[in-house]
Scaffold this motif. Structure first.
Motif, short mmCIF file in Angstrom:
data_model
loop_
_atom_site.label_atom_id
_atom_site.label_comp_id
_atom_site.label_asym_id
_atom_site.label_seq_id
_atom_site.Cartn_x
_atom_site.Cartn_y
_atom_site.Cartn_z
N PRO A 232 11.40 -1.15 -4.10
CA PRO A 232 10.59 -0.31 -3.21
C PRO A 232 9.83 0.79 -3.94
O PRO A 232 8.68 1.06 -3.62
CB PRO A 232 11.65 0.29 -2.26
CG PRO A 232 12.76 -0.70 -2.26
CD PRO A 232 12.80 -1.25 -3.65
N GLU A 233 10.47 1.41 -4.95
CA GLU A 233 9.78 2.50 -5.65
C GLU A 233 8.58 2.00 -6.43
O GLU A 233 7.54 2.67 -6.52
CB GLU A 233 10.76 3.23 -6.59
CG GLU A 233 11.40 2.37 -7.68
CD GLU A 233 12.69 1.71 -7.23
OE1 GLU A 233 13.47 1.30 -8.12
OE2 GLU A 233 12.90 1.58 -6.01
N THR A 234 8.68 0.76 -6.98
CA THR A 234 7.54 0.18 -7.71
C THR A 234 6.43 -0.20 -6.74
O THR A 234 5.25 0.07 -6.98
CB THR A 234 7.99 -1.06 -8.51
OG1 THR A 234 9.05 -0.70 -9.38
CG2 THR A 234 6.82 -1.62 -9.31
N ARG A 235 6.81 -0.83 -5.64
CA ARG A 235 5.81 -1.24 -4.65
C ARG A 235 5.06 -0.05 -4.08
O ARG A 235 3.85 -0.11 -3.85
CB ARG A 235 6.49 -2.03 -3.52
CG ARG A 235 7.06 -3.36 -3.95
CD ARG A 235 7.86 -3.99 -2.82
NE ARG A 235 6.98 -4.34 -1.71
CZ ARG A 235 6.36 -5.50 -1.56
NH1 ARG A 235 6.51 -6.43 -2.50
NH2 ARG A 235 5.60 -5.74 -0.52
N SER A 236 5.77 1.06 -3.84
CA SER A 236 5.11 2.24 -3.26
C SER A 236 4.13 2.87 -4.25
O SER A 236 3.15 3.50 -3.85
CB SER A 236 6.16 3.27 -2.84
OG SER A 236 6.89 3.75 -3.96
N GLN A 237 4.38 2.69 -5.55
CA GLN A 237 3.45 3.20 -6.56
C GLN A 237 2.22 2.30 -6.68
O GLN A 237 1.09 2.79 -6.80
CB GLN A 237 4.15 3.32 -7.91
CG GLN A 237 5.21 4.40 -7.96
CD GLN A 237 5.95 4.44 -9.28
OE1 GLN A 237 5.62 3.68 -10.19
NE2 GLN A 237 6.94 5.31 -9.39
N TRP A 239 1.19 -0.05 -4.37
CA TRP A 239 0.53 -0.15 -3.06
C TRP A 239 0.95 1.03 -2.19
O TRP A 239 1.76 0.88 -1.28
CB TRP A 239 0.90 -1.47 -2.37
CG TRP A 239 0.86 -2.66 -3.28
CD1 TRP A 239 1.90 -3.36 -3.77
CD2 TRP A 239 -0.33 -3.28 -3.82
NE1 TRP A 239 1.47 -4.39 -4.58
CE2 TRP A 239 0.11 -4.36 -4.63
CE3 TRP A 239 -1.68 -3.04 -3.71
CZ2 TRP A 239 -0.78 -5.18 -5.31
CZ3 TRP A 239 -2.57 -3.85 -4.37
CH2 TRP A 239 -2.13 -4.91 -5.16
N PRO A 240 0.45 2.22 -2.46
CA PRO A 240 0.94 3.43 -1.79
C PRO A 240 0.75 3.46 -0.28
O PRO A 240 1.47 4.15 0.42
CB PRO A 240 0.13 4.55 -2.45
CG PRO A 240 -1.08 3.87 -3.03
CD PRO A 240 -0.62 2.51 -3.42
N GLU A 241 -0.18 2.71 0.25
CA GLU A 241 -0.43 2.73 1.69
C GLU A 241 0.18 1.55 2.40
O GLU A 241 -0.05 1.35 3.59
CB GLU A 241 -1.95 2.78 1.97
CG GLU A 241 -2.63 4.03 1.42
CD GLU A 241 -4.10 4.06 1.75
OE1 GLU A 241 -4.57 3.12 2.40
OE2 GLU A 241 -4.78 5.03 1.36
N GLU A 242 0.98 0.77 1.69
CA GLU A 242 1.59 -0.41 2.29
C GLU A 242 2.66 0.04 3.29
O GLU A 242 3.49 0.88 3.00
CB GLU A 242 2.24 -1.28 1.22
CG GLU A 242 2.89 -2.55 1.78
CD GLU A 242 3.58 -3.35 0.70
OE1 GLU A 242 4.61 -2.88 0.19
OE2 GLU A 242 3.10 -4.44 0.36
N GLU A 243 2.65 -0.55 4.49
CA GLU A 243 3.67 -0.25 5.49
C GLU A 243 4.94 -0.99 5.17
O GLU A 243 4.92 -2.08 4.63
CB GLU A 243 3.17 -0.65 6.89
CG GLU A 243 1.95 0.14 7.36
CD GLU A 243 1.59 -0.25 8.77
OE1 GLU A 243 2.26 -1.12 9.35
OE2 GLU A 243 0.62 0.33 9.30
N GLU A 244 6.08 -0.37 5.54
CA GLU A 244 7.36 -1.02 5.30
C GLU A 244 7.55 -2.21 6.23
O GLU A 244 7.11 -2.17 7.36
CB GLU A 244 8.50 -0.01 5.52
CG GLU A 244 8.50 1.12 4.49
CD GLU A 244 9.70 2.03 4.68
OE1 GLU A 244 10.51 1.76 5.60
OE2 GLU A 244 9.83 2.98 3.93
#
Length: 244
Positions: A232-237, A239-244
């Motif tokens: 999750p921490e890599t994905r949020s970096q 794709w910062p606007e990606e919804e969970e």
């Protein structure tokens, strides 16, 4: 004939032994942990909570706030002086019937507070909390949402008892929490808790308290080359606007 059968059996055994163990590992391997979702302990409270009543809620109700206290069965004497708090609420309805209170997390939106969804870790096996009853014929339930957006109502039991009790629910296996695609985990989301009154019960005024929401969950994940893109921490970096 017998020689041919033995040769077939040996070849079959060799084939089975060459199948990667990883094909079976996810089905057999678990890492079960206990994870506290919410303590309601003031500044340590993970979320902000809102309580609202159904149609016939009395004027100026419900009232709710964090109050000092804790289930003795949970903390024992070690809880004294530790600043433990619980979510307390007071409610009354104008008439008997199928009344209810909704208790749900909120977050700041563009125009004020809006309902939030709590993403639960891993593959949840059980969810439990402490609830304070006062002999009213009320029931309690939790609403969860799967990754497809389907909501499930899970009954946690009766509140017709005195004082603190632990309410626990096993998450049914028919609720999907994973998929064949990467990432495999597809987390459940906690939507709300609901207190319901029996239609013949007195609803002129009552108190209710709850504390310590917790899950028992399987957090095992198979490792593979490139699994950093699943974290999750890599994905949020990336794709910062990606919804969970």
């Amino acid at each position: 004939m017998k020689r041919g059968f033995r040769l077939f059996f040996v070849c079959l055994l060799l084939f089975i032994l060459t199948i990667p163990v990883s094909l079976f590992a996810d089905k057999a391997t678990e890492n079960i942990v206990s994870d506290v979702v919410e303590t309601f302990d003031g500044e340590d409270s993970a979320y902000e909570w809102y309580v609202q009543g159904s149609k016939f809620i009395a004027e100026d109700y419900p009232k709710y706030k964090l109050v000092d206290g804790f289930p003795f069965a949970l903390y024992g004497r070690a809880g004294d002086g530790q600043g433990h708090q619980v979510l307390g609420m007071q409610a009354a309805f104008d008439r008997k019937g199928f009344n209810y209170l909704e208790i749900f997390p909120v977050e700041e939106g563009p125009d004020g507070l809006v309902p939030a969804k709590i993403s639960l870790p891993g593959r949840v096996k059980e969810l439990d909390l402490w609830a304070w009853g006062s002999q009213y014929k009320f029931t309690f339930e939790v609403h969860v949402e799967d990754y497809r957006g389907y909501v499930y109502v899970l009954p946690m039991g009766s509140l017709n008892y005195t004082g603190w009790q632990n309410l626990r629910i096993s998450i049914p296996t028919y609720i999907p929490q994973s998929q064949v695609y990467i990432p495999n985990y597809r987390n459940l989301k906690l939507i709300k808790f609901v207190l319901r009154t029996e239609p013949d019960e007195n609803v002129a005024g009552f108190d209710f308290y709850m504390d310590h929401v917790k899950v028992l969950t399987d957090v095992f994940e198979s490792r593979f080359d490139g699994d950093e893109f699943v974290r999750p921490e890599t994905r949020s970096q990336i794709w910062p606007e990606e919804e969970e």
